[in-house]
Motif scaffolding. Structure first.
Motif, PDB file in Angstrom:
ATOM      1  N   THR A  96       0.612  -0.973  -0.421  1.00 67.25           N
ATOM      2  CA  THR A  96      -0.097   0.227  -0.093  1.00 67.25           C
ATOM      3  C   THR A  96       0.760   0.969   0.332  1.00 67.25           C
ATOM      4  OG1 THR A  96      -1.512  -0.945   0.953  1.00 67.25           O
ATOM      5  CG2 THR A  96      -1.667   1.462   1.275  1.00 67.25           C
ATOM      6  N   GLU A  97       0.506   1.863  -1.106  1.00 68.54           N
ATOM      7  CA  GLU A  97       1.015   3.087  -0.784  1.00 68.54           C
ATOM      8  C   GLU A  97       0.813   4.242   0.301  1.00 68.54           C
ATOM      9  OE1 GLU A  97       2.086   6.592  -4.190  1.00 68.54           O
ATOM     10  OE2 GLU A  97       2.403   4.596  -4.950  1.00 68.54           O
ATOM     11  N   LEU A  98       1.675   4.538   0.889  1.00 70.81           N
ATOM     12  CA  LEU A  98       0.845   5.487   2.354  1.00 70.81           C
ATOM     13  C   LEU A  98       1.011   7.345   2.351  1.00 70.81           C
ATOM     14  CD1 LEU A  98       2.156   3.074   4.279  1.00 70.81           C
ATOM     15  CD2 LEU A  98      -0.567   3.371   3.896  1.00 70.81           C
ATOM     16  N   GLY A  99       1.866   7.557   1.425  1.00 73.84           N
ATOM     17  CA  GLY A  99       2.322   8.822   0.982  1.00 73.84           C
ATOM     18  C   GLY A  99       3.812   9.332   1.090  1.00 73.84           C
ATOM     19  N   VAL A 100       4.062  10.814   0.597  1.00 74.66           N
ATOM     20  CA  VAL A 100       5.220  10.746   0.867  1.00 74.66           C
ATOM     21  C   VAL A 100       5.810  11.945   2.019  1.00 74.66           C
ATOM     22  CG1 VAL A 100       6.339  12.804  -0.401  1.00 74.66           C
ATOM     23  CG2 VAL A 100       4.491  11.435  -1.429  1.00 74.66           C
ATOM     24  N   PHE A 101       7.156  11.932   1.921  1.00 70.41           N
ATOM     25  CA  PHE A 101       7.866  12.307   3.656  1.00 70.41           C
ATOM     26  C   PHE A 101       9.576  12.020   2.631  1.00 70.41           C
ATOM     27  CE2 PHE A 101       9.251   7.448   3.467  1.00 70.41           C
ATOM     28  CZ  PHE A 101      10.488   7.459   4.456  1.00 70.41           C
ATOM     29  N   ASP A 102      10.013  13.212   3.881  1.00 72.60           N
ATOM     30  CA  ASP A 102      11.089  13.469   3.723  1.00 72.60           C
ATOM     31  C   ASP A 102      12.227  13.179   4.627  1.00 72.60           C
ATOM     32  OD1 ASP A 102      11.072  15.386   1.311  1.00 72.60           O
ATOM     33  OD2 ASP A 102      10.444  16.755   2.535  1.00 72.60           O
ATOM     34  N   LEU A 103      13.687  12.124   4.112  1.00 71.77           N
ATOM     35  CA  LEU A 103      14.498  11.531   4.754  1.00 71.77           C
ATOM     36  C   LEU A 103      14.894  12.600   5.454  1.00 71.77           C
ATOM     37  CD1 LEU A 103      16.140   8.935   2.359  1.00 71.77           C
ATOM     38  CD2 LEU A 103      14.460   8.098   4.260  1.00 71.77           C
ATOM     39  N   THR A 104      15.214  12.518   7.025  1.00 70.93           N
ATOM     40  CA  THR A 104      15.796  13.530   7.658  1.00 70.93           C
ATOM     41  C   THR A 104      17.623  13.636   7.594  1.00 70.93           C
ATOM     42  OG1 THR A 104      15.716  12.198   9.874  1.00 70.93           O
ATOM     43  CG2 THR A 104      13.552  13.286   8.939  1.00 70.93           C
ATOM     44  N   GLN A 105      18.155  12.058   7.217  1.00 67.24           N
ATOM     45  CA  GLN A 105      19.623  12.197   7.768  1.00 67.24           C
ATOM     46  C   GLN A 105      19.966  12.691   6.244  1.00 67.24           C
ATOM     47  OE1 GLN A 105      20.236   8.094   8.734  1.00 67.24           O
ATOM     48  NE2 GLN A 105      19.430   8.290  10.260  1.00 67.24           N
ATOM     49  N   LYS A 106      20.185  14.014   5.839  1.00 64.11           N
ATOM     50  CA  LYS A 106      21.018  13.755   5.188  1.00 64.11           C
ATOM     51  C   LYS A 106      23.029  14.509   5.698  1.00 64.11           C
ATOM     52  CE  LYS A 106      17.398  17.993   5.273  1.00 64.11           C
ATOM     53  NZ  LYS A 106      16.566  17.538   6.272  1.00 64.11           N
ATOM     54  N   GLY A 107      22.916  13.899   4.009  1.00 61.67           N
ATOM     55  CA  GLY A 107      23.883  12.968   3.431  1.00 61.67           C
ATOM     56  C   GLY A 107      24.519  14.496   2.540  1.00 61.67           C
ATOM     57  N   ALA A 108      25.661  13.318   2.121  1.00 62.94           N
ATOM     58  CA  ALA A 108      26.627  14.346   1.215  1.00 62.94           C
ATOM     59  C   ALA A 108      25.961  12.983   0.050  1.00 62.94           C
ATOM     60  CB  ALA A 108      28.065  14.527   1.110  1.00 62.94           C
ATOM     61  N   ALA A 109      25.594  12.123   0.166  1.00 67.26           N
ATOM     62  CA  ALA A 109      25.698  10.228  -0.439  1.00 67.26           C
ATOM     63  C   ALA A 109      23.675  10.980  -1.473  1.00 67.26           C
ATOM     64  CB  ALA A 109      25.934   8.895   0.371  1.00 67.26           C
ATOM     65  N   GLU A 110      22.851  11.817  -0.033  1.00 73.00           N
ATOM     66  CA  GLU A 110      21.730  11.517  -1.390  1.00 73.00           C
ATOM     67  C   GLU A 110      21.467  13.069  -1.283  1.00 73.00           C
ATOM     68  OE1 GLU A 110      19.665   9.448  -2.240  1.00 73.00           O
ATOM     69  OE2 GLU A 110      21.294   8.084  -2.003  1.00 73.00           O
ATOM     70  N   THR A 111      20.905  13.220  -2.392  1.00 74.41           N
ATOM     71  CA  THR A 111      20.391  14.738  -2.401  1.00 74.41           C
ATOM     72  C   THR A 111      19.374  15.822  -2.732  1.00 74.41           C
ATOM     73  OG1 THR A 111      21.340  14.968  -5.271  1.00 74.41           O
ATOM     74  CG2 THR A 111      22.960  15.767  -3.346  1.00 74.41           C
ATOM     75  N   ASP A 112      18.514  14.225  -2.972  1.00 70.98           N
ATOM     76  CA  ASP A 112      17.196  14.339  -3.146  1.00 70.98           C
ATOM     77  C   ASP A 112      16.896  13.405  -2.114  1.00 70.98           C
ATOM     78  OD1 ASP A 112      14.217  14.091  -3.702  1.00 70.98           O
ATOM     79  OD2 ASP A 112      14.773  14.262  -6.279  1.00 70.98           O
ATOM     80  N   LEU A 113      16.049  14.307  -0.727  1.00 67.39           N
ATOM     81  CA  LEU A 113      15.695  13.246   0.289  1.00 67.39           C
ATOM     82  C   LEU A 113      13.847  12.401  -0.038  1.00 67.39           C
ATOM     83  CD1 LEU A 113      17.880  14.993   3.003  1.00 67.39           C
ATOM     84  CD2 LEU A 113      18.462  13.230   1.484  1.00 67.39           C
ATOM     85  N   THR A 114      13.260  13.232  -1.092  1.00 75.45           N
ATOM     86  CA  THR A 114      11.696  12.769  -1.072  1.00 75.45           C
ATOM     87  C   THR A 114      11.919  11.192  -1.255  1.00 75.45           C
ATOM     88  OG1 THR A 114      11.069  15.178  -1.286  1.00 75.45           O
ATOM     89  CG2 THR A 114       9.847  13.234  -2.137  1.00 75.45           C
ATOM     90  N   ARG A 115      10.997  10.791  -0.249  1.00 69.67           N
ATOM     91  CA  ARG A 115      10.406   9.288  -0.689  1.00 69.67           C
ATOM     92  C   ARG A 115       9.095   9.105  -0.249  1.00 69.67           C
ATOM     93  NH1 ARG A 115      14.521   9.800  -1.787  1.00 69.67           N
ATOM     94  NH2 ARG A 115      16.512   8.379  -1.363  1.00 69.67           N
ATOM     95  N   ILE A 116       8.544   7.750  -1.294  1.00 72.28           N
ATOM     96  CA  ILE A 116       7.116   7.226  -0.378  1.00 72.28           C
ATOM     97  C   ILE A 116       7.363   6.185  -0.185  1.00 72.28           C
ATOM     98  CG2 ILE A 116       5.125   6.210  -2.152  1.00 72.28           C
ATOM     99  CD1 ILE A 116       5.905   8.391  -4.409  1.00 72.28           C
ATOM    100  N   ALA A 117       6.274   6.203   1.233  1.00 72.84           N
ATOM    101  CA  ALA A 117       6.710   4.592   2.124  1.00 72.84           C
ATOM    102  C   ALA A 117       5.865   3.888   1.595  1.00 72.84           C
ATOM    103  CB  ALA A 117       5.932   5.591   2.837  1.00 72.84           C
ATOM    104  N   PHE A 118       5.972   2.434   1.640  1.00 72.48           N
ATOM    105  CA  PHE A 118       4.810   1.533   1.366  1.00 72.48           C
ATOM    106  C   PHE A 118       4.708   0.548   2.398  1.00 72.48           C
ATOM    107  CE2 PHE A 118       5.893   3.086  -2.638  1.00 72.48           C
ATOM    108  CZ  PHE A 118       4.602   2.660  -3.625  1.00 72.48           C
ATOM    109  N   GLU A 119       3.860  -0.147   2.836  1.00 80.54           N
ATOM    110  CA  GLU A 119       3.734  -0.977   3.704  1.00 80.54           C
ATOM    111  C   GLU A 119       2.998  -2.611   2.979  1.00 80.54           C
ATOM    112  OE1 GLU A 119       3.439  -1.337   8.502  1.00 80.54           O
ATOM    113  OE2 GLU A 119       2.099   0.730   7.852  1.00 80.54           O
ATOM    114  N   LYS A 120       3.416  -3.434   3.137  1.00 81.00           N
ATOM    115  CA  LYS A 120       2.341  -5.000   3.244  1.00 81.00           C
ATOM    116  C   LYS A 120       2.062  -5.089   4.412  1.00 81.00           C
ATOM    117  CE  LYS A 120       1.660  -8.980   0.130  1.00 81.00           C
ATOM    118  NZ  LYS A 120       2.353  -9.591  -0.299  1.00 81.00           N
ATOM    119  N   LEU A 121       0.518  -5.658   4.741  1.00 80.99           N
ATOM    120  CA  LEU A 121       0.642  -6.588   6.327  1.00 80.99           C
ATOM    121  C   LEU A 121       0.334  -7.848   5.812  1.00 80.99           C
ATOM    122  CD1 LEU A 121      -3.142  -5.318   7.448  1.00 80.99           C
ATOM    123  CD2 LEU A 121      -0.898  -5.093   7.601  1.00 80.99           C
ATOM    124  N   VAL A 122       1.604  -8.551   5.869  1.00 78.41           N
ATOM    125  CA  VAL A 122       1.640 -10.279   6.020  1.00 78.41           C
ATOM    126  C   VAL A 122       1.467 -11.215   7.034  1.00 78.41           C
ATOM    127  CG1 VAL A 122       4.160  -9.543   5.231  1.00 78.41           C
ATOM    128  CG2 VAL A 122       4.114 -10.236   7.476  1.00 78.41           C
TER     129      VAL A 122
END
Length: 187
Positions: A161-187
């Motif tokens: 299930t696509e749950l929504g957009v969030f921004d990563l908080t661990q800013k580092g030189a390795a990642e410049t675009d920190l926007t992500r979409i969260a997903f989860e699946k019940l197992v």
């Protein structure tokens, strides 16, 4: 193809091969023109850390050739604690007892270029769900960049299930675009 696959924990001596598979994944993501994984992360240090904590899994064929990898992490994921999305399972806070995390998180997953479109990652996600159930977990969480259309379609196909957009908080030189979409699946 997947009948001949097995999934197991990666061995320390396999760190270079796991990193090569992740590099194949980086090249695949680059075709979408997004910045995810394009500045050094994940690298061999991430792989070694995942192996050391018993979280780096590999898929291998009957000949012992490694074709895919993913990190399957237990415990409270700090980024998911901070993500303001409507998780399907309870979201314990960072610093609480790790046993409160009723989910496993998949990170750093990729398929070797030579094995693309052969069901490797679908196989690995199915095995990850079995591991989660065996550990008494309620779900699996994962995130991806909004522009990673292939991963978003893959996750949807597998019932995440696509749950929504969030921004990563661990800013580092390795990642410049920190926007992500969260997903989860019940197992």
């Amino acid at each position: 193809m997947t009948d001949s696959l097995t999934m197991r924990l990666a061995r320390p001596a396999e760190d270079a091969r796991v990193t090569e598979i992740l590099e194949d994944g980086k090249r695949s993501i680059a075709r979408f023109g997004i910045a995810q994984w394009q500045n050094g992360y994940p690298g061999i240090e991430s792989v070694r850390a995942d192996i050391a904590r018993g979280a780096c899994y590999v898929a291998e064929d009957a000949d012992g050739v490694l074709l895919g990898t993913l990190a399957l992490l237990d415990g409270i994921d700090a980024e998911y604690c901070r993500a303001q999305v409507p998780w399907l399972t309870e979201n314990p806070f960072e610093g609480e007892d790790a046993e409160l995390a009723r989910y496993l998180a998949i990170h750093r997953c990729a398929t070797a270029a030579a094995a693309l479109k052969r069901g490797v990652m679908g196989f690995m996600f199915a095995r990850s769900e079995e591991i989660a159930r065996a550990q008494g977990k309620a779900s699996i969480r994962i995130d991806t960049h909004p522009g990673n259309r292939a991963m978003r379609a893959f996750l949807s196909k597998l019932g995440y299930t696509e749950l929504g957009v969030f921004d990563l908080t661990q800013k580092g030189a390795a990642e410049t675009d920190l926007t992500r979409i969260a997903f989860e699946k019940l197992v």
